[in-house]
Scaffold this motif. Structure first.
Motif, mmCIF file in Angstrom:
data_model
loop_
_atom_site.group_PDB
_atom_site.id
_atom_site.type_symbol
_atom_site.label_atom_id
_atom_site.label_comp_id
_atom_site.label_asym_id
_atom_site.label_seq_id
_atom_site.Cartn_x
_atom_site.Cartn_y
_atom_site.Cartn_z
ATOM 1 N N ALA A 116 0.828 -1.209 0.000
ATOM 2 C CA ALA A 116 0.000 0.000 0.000
ATOM 3 C C ALA A 116 0.862 1.257 0.000
ATOM 4 C CB ALA A 116 -0.931 -0.005 1.211
ATOM 5 N N ALA A 117 1.985 1.226 0.736
ATOM 6 C CA ALA A 117 2.865 2.397 0.780
ATOM 7 C C ALA A 117 3.498 2.661 -0.581
ATOM 8 C CB ALA A 117 3.947 2.182 1.844
ATOM 9 N N HIS A 118 3.885 1.608 -1.294
ATOM 10 C CA HIS A 118 4.411 1.779 -2.646
ATOM 11 C C HIS A 118 3.349 2.361 -3.567
ATOM 12 C CE1 HIS A 118 8.484 0.052 -3.219
ATOM 13 N NE2 HIS A 118 8.227 -0.548 -2.062
ATOM 14 N N ARG A 119 2.155 1.810 -3.514
ATOM 15 C CA ARG A 119 1.092 2.291 -4.414
ATOM 16 C C ARG A 119 0.777 3.757 -4.168
ATOM 17 N NH1 ARG A 119 -0.861 -1.250 -7.684
ATOM 18 N NH2 ARG A 119 -0.875 -3.489 -7.212
ATOM 19 N N GLU A 120 0.777 4.158 -2.912
ATOM 20 C CA GLU A 120 0.486 5.556 -2.600
ATOM 21 C C GLU A 120 1.474 6.483 -3.301
ATOM 22 O OE1 GLU A 120 0.356 8.684 1.173
ATOM 23 O OE2 GLU A 120 1.107 6.644 1.464
ATOM 24 N N LEU A 121 2.767 6.208 -3.155
ATOM 25 C CA LEU A 121 3.765 7.108 -3.719
ATOM 26 C C LEU A 121 3.856 6.985 -5.236
ATOM 27 C CD1 LEU A 121 6.731 6.966 -1.174
ATOM 28 C CD2 LEU A 121 4.902 8.651 -1.357
ATOM 29 N N LEU A 122 3.858 5.770 -5.763
ATOM 30 C CA LEU A 122 4.029 5.609 -7.210
ATOM 31 C C LEU A 122 2.799 6.075 -7.970
ATOM 32 C CD1 LEU A 122 6.003 2.258 -7.381
ATOM 33 C CD2 LEU A 122 6.838 4.552 -7.903
ATOM 34 N N ASP A 123 1.609 5.899 -7.417
ATOM 35 C CA ASP A 123 0.417 6.440 -8.088
ATOM 36 C C ASP A 123 0.477 7.968 -8.130
ATOM 37 O OD1 ASP A 123 -0.632 3.954 -8.630
ATOM 38 O OD2 ASP A 123 -2.070 3.968 -6.970
ATOM 39 N N LYS A 124 0.870 8.577 -7.012
ATOM 40 C CA LYS A 124 0.984 10.037 -6.995
ATOM 41 C C LYS A 124 2.098 10.520 -7.914
ATOM 42 C CE LYS A 124 -0.935 10.758 -2.381
ATOM 43 N NZ LYS A 124 -0.680 11.174 -0.974
ATOM 44 N N LEU B 199 4.504 0.709 -13.028
ATOM 45 C CA LEU B 199 5.681 -0.114 -12.717
ATOM 46 C C LEU B 199 5.351 -1.277 -11.785
ATOM 47 C CD1 LEU B 199 8.336 2.699 -12.137
ATOM 48 C CD2 LEU B 199 8.074 1.262 -14.164
ATOM 49 N N LEU B 200 4.183 -1.267 -11.174
ATOM 50 C CA LEU B 200 3.792 -2.302 -10.224
ATOM 51 C C LEU B 200 2.997 -3.394 -10.926
ATOM 52 C CD1 LEU B 200 2.680 -0.058 -7.222
ATOM 53 C CD2 LEU B 200 4.900 -1.140 -7.606
ATOM 54 N N SER C 106 11.765 -2.318 -13.250
ATOM 55 C CA SER C 106 12.727 -1.227 -13.238
ATOM 56 C C SER C 106 12.726 -0.491 -11.888
ATOM 57 C CB SER C 106 12.456 -0.231 -14.369
ATOM 58 O OG SER C 106 13.469 0.734 -14.461
ATOM 59 N N PRO C 107 13.339 -1.095 -10.856
ATOM 60 C CA PRO C 107 13.385 -0.445 -9.534
ATOM 61 C C PRO C 107 14.038 0.934 -9.555
ATOM 62 C CG PRO C 107 14.089 -2.731 -9.396
ATOM 63 C CD PRO C 107 13.970 -2.422 -10.852
ATOM 64 N N GLY C 108 15.098 1.090 -10.341
ATOM 65 C CA GLY C 108 15.732 2.408 -10.414
ATOM 66 C C GLY C 108 14.777 3.470 -10.911
ATOM 67 N N GLU C 109 13.944 3.124 -11.890
ATOM 68 C CA GLU C 109 12.955 4.069 -12.405
ATOM 69 C C GLU C 109 11.922 4.411 -11.341
ATOM 70 O OE1 GLU C 109 9.717 4.364 -16.111
ATOM 71 O OE2 GLU C 109 11.135 2.692 -16.000
ATOM 72 N N ALA C 110 11.563 3.430 -10.500
ATOM 73 C CA ALA C 110 10.614 3.690 -9.425
ATOM 74 C C ALA C 110 11.175 4.709 -8.431
ATOM 75 C CB ALA C 110 10.263 2.386 -8.708
#
Length: 412
Positions: free
Chosen positions: A116-124, A130-131, A197-201
Motif C-alpha cells: 500500500a505504501a508503494h502504491r500511494e507514492l508511485l500512483d501520486k 511499474l507495479l 525497473s526499480p531504479g525508475e521507481a
C-alpha cells in the motif's frame, strides 16, 4: 531547510516525498542521481511475506562449503574475515529459529503495509504502471530442500496470513510455460508485487518529492558539519543549512553515525546482477527464486535480470562476480537465457544489522539526527513505509507503526 535527507535511494527518496507532501522544507542530497546505488540493482520485488530473515548457516557442513567457495548462494572474501568476525558472530547467534521469529514479529508491521505504501507514492508520482501484482515463485529442486524450508520459514510466513499455493512443475508450466520442470515443487506467494525497473521507481518517487517542493541536490554527505543548533552540508548548488538531518545512506550510513558516537554491529552483504536476453523466445512474467541456487530471476525492461545471493566482503573491495558464473548455468536450466546484455555484472551492497531489522529513529545523543537504514534484503520493499514512519517521527504525528523495535541504540 527544515530537513536535509542524506541519500536518494528508495528510503531517502520516500522520506523526502512524505516530508514534502506535509509541507516540510526538505532537501534531498546525494552524490549521484536518485536510485543509482543499492536501490538500482535489486530483484525488483515488494515482498510482504518475507518476514523470516535470511539466516546465517548453522550447519557445519554448509559453513565449510561456504568457506571453500563451493556454494552458489555465498561467496566469502577470506581476507575480510577479521573485520567481519564481530558482525558474523552476532548474526550467527541471531539466526536461531527463536531469533528469526523475533525478527519476523518486528518486521511484520512494516512489511504488511509495504504494498500500500508503494502504491500511494508511485500512483501520486504517475508511475503506478511499474507495479505488477504477479506474486513470485520459490522453486525447490529437491524434496529435502522443500521439506526443510517449509518446516520453518514458509510456515512462519503463512502464520501471518500471507497467501500461498504449493504447485507442481506441471501446474507452474500451465501459468508460466517459460519455466522448465526441472525441480521438485514450487510455492507461489501471491501477495508480492513485482517492480519493473526499480531504479525508475526511485527516480519517480524523488520526482514526486521535487514536485511537492523538495530540493534535489548533488552533494557529498561526508561534508556534514554542525552549524549552530543544526547542520550544514556542501552541495554543487551551495551550502545547505537544515535544522534536522536524516541519514539514509544505506551501506555508507555508518560513515556518519560514528561521528555522533553510535557504533553499530554493521556489515554489508554484497550482491551482483546481470541481464540476459530471453533464450528461445521464453517470456517470463512471474519472478522466481531458486532456493537451492540462491539466485533470483526477474523480467525487467532490459531483459531477464539474474540477481545473486550474498557475498561477504569489505564494502569497497574490488568486484568478484563469481556467483554470476556459478548460477547462470543453473538459471538456464530453469528458464532459457540468451546472450548477456551488460558488459559486466553490476555490484550492489545491502546494509545489514545482525537482527535483520532496520535502524529507524532519532538518536538519543542528537535528537535532530534521524536514522533510516539497514533494511538488508528488503530495502525496496520497506522504503516507502519507512519514509512515512520517518516523516511521522519528524513532524510529531502518530507513527504509522511503533518504531521501538528499530531504535538506533538497541545494540548498546
Amino acid at each position: 531547510m527544515d530537513v536535509a535527507v542524506l541519500g536518494a535511494g528508495i528510503v531517502g527518496s520516500s522520506v523526502a516525498a512524505h516530508l514534502a507532501m506535509r509541507g516540510v522544507r526538505t532537501a534531498l542530497i546525494d552524490r549521484r542521481e536518485p536510485g543509482r546505488e543499492t536501490s538500482f540493482g535489486n530483484a525488483g520485488l515488494i515482498e510482504p511475506s518475507g518476514v523470516v530473515p535470511l539466516g546465517f548457516p548453522r550447519d557445519p557442513a554448509v559453513l565449510v562449503k561456504a568457506v571453500l567457495g563451493t556454494l552458489p548462494q555465498v561467496n566469502l572474501h577470506l581476507s575480510a574475515l577479521p573485520a567481519l568476525a564481530p558482525f558474523l558472530w552476532r548474526y550467527w547467534r541471531q539466526s536461531s529459529q527463536a531469533g528469526r521469529r523475533r525478527s519476523a514479529a518486528a518486521l511484520f508491521p512494516l512489511l504488511s503495509r509495504a504494498v500500500a505504501a508503494h502504491r500511494e507514492l508511485l500512483d501520486k508520482a504517475g508511475a503506478g504502471h511499474l507495479l505488477h501484482p504477479t506474486g513470485f515463485y520459490r522453486l525447490y529442486r529437491s524434496p529435502r530442500t522443500f521439506e526443510h524450508h517449509f518446516a520453518f520459514e514458509s510456515q512462519v510466513e503463512a502464520s501471518y496470513g500471507f497467501s500461498y499455493q504449493i504447485m507442481s512443475p506441471d501446474e507452474v508450466a500451465a501459468r508460466e510455460p517459460a519455466i522448465r520442470p526441472v525441480y521438485h515443487k514450487a510455492v507461489w506467494w501471491k501477495d508480492s508485487v513485482a517492480v519493473r525497473s526499480p531504479g525508475e521507481a526511485v527516480t519517480a518517487i524523488a520526482g514526486l518529492a521535487a514536485r511537492q517542493g523538495a530540493a534535489l541536490l548533488r552533494g557529498d554527505a561526508r561534508t556534514l558539519s554542525r552549524s549552530g543548533g543544526g547542520f550544514r552540508v556542501e552541495t554543487a548548488e551551495g551550502e545547505v543549512e537544515a535544522d534536522t538531518v536524516v541519514v539514509a545512506l544505506g551501506p555508507w550510513s555508518t560513515d556518519l553515525t560514528e561521528q555522533f558516537g553510535l557504533r553499530l554491529p554493521f556489515a554489508v552483504k554484497r550482491g551482483y546482477h546481470m541481464h540476459f536476453e530471453p533464450g528461445g523466445g521464453a517470456m517470463l512474467t512471474t519472478p522466481l527464486v531458486d532456493i537451492d541456487g540462491g539466485y533470483f530471476l526477474a523480467p525487467m525492461p532490459r531483459g531477464l535480470r539474474l540477481t545473486t545471493g550474498v557475498e561477504f566482503a569489505r564494502r569497497d573491495a574490488p568486484p568478484t562476480p563469481v556467483q554470476i558464473a556459478r548460477t547462470r548455468p543453473m538459471a538456464s536450466e530453469l528458464v532459457p537465457l540468451g546472450a548477456a546484455l551488460d558488459p559486466e555484472p553490476w555490484l550492489g551492497r545491502r546494509p545489514c544489522l545482525p537482527d535483520s531489522l532496520p535502524v529507524i529513529g532519532r538518536l538519543k545523543r542528537a535528537e535532530n539526527v534521524v536514522l533510516a537504514f539497514g533494511h538488508q534484503h528488503l530495502g525496496l520493499t520497506m522504503g516507502p513505509i519507512t519514509g512515512r514512519l520517518v516523516a511521522d517521527i519528524i513532524t510529531g504525528a502518530a507513527p504509522v507503526v511503533d518504531p521501538e523495535p528499530y531504535r538506533p541504540e538497541r545494540f548498546a
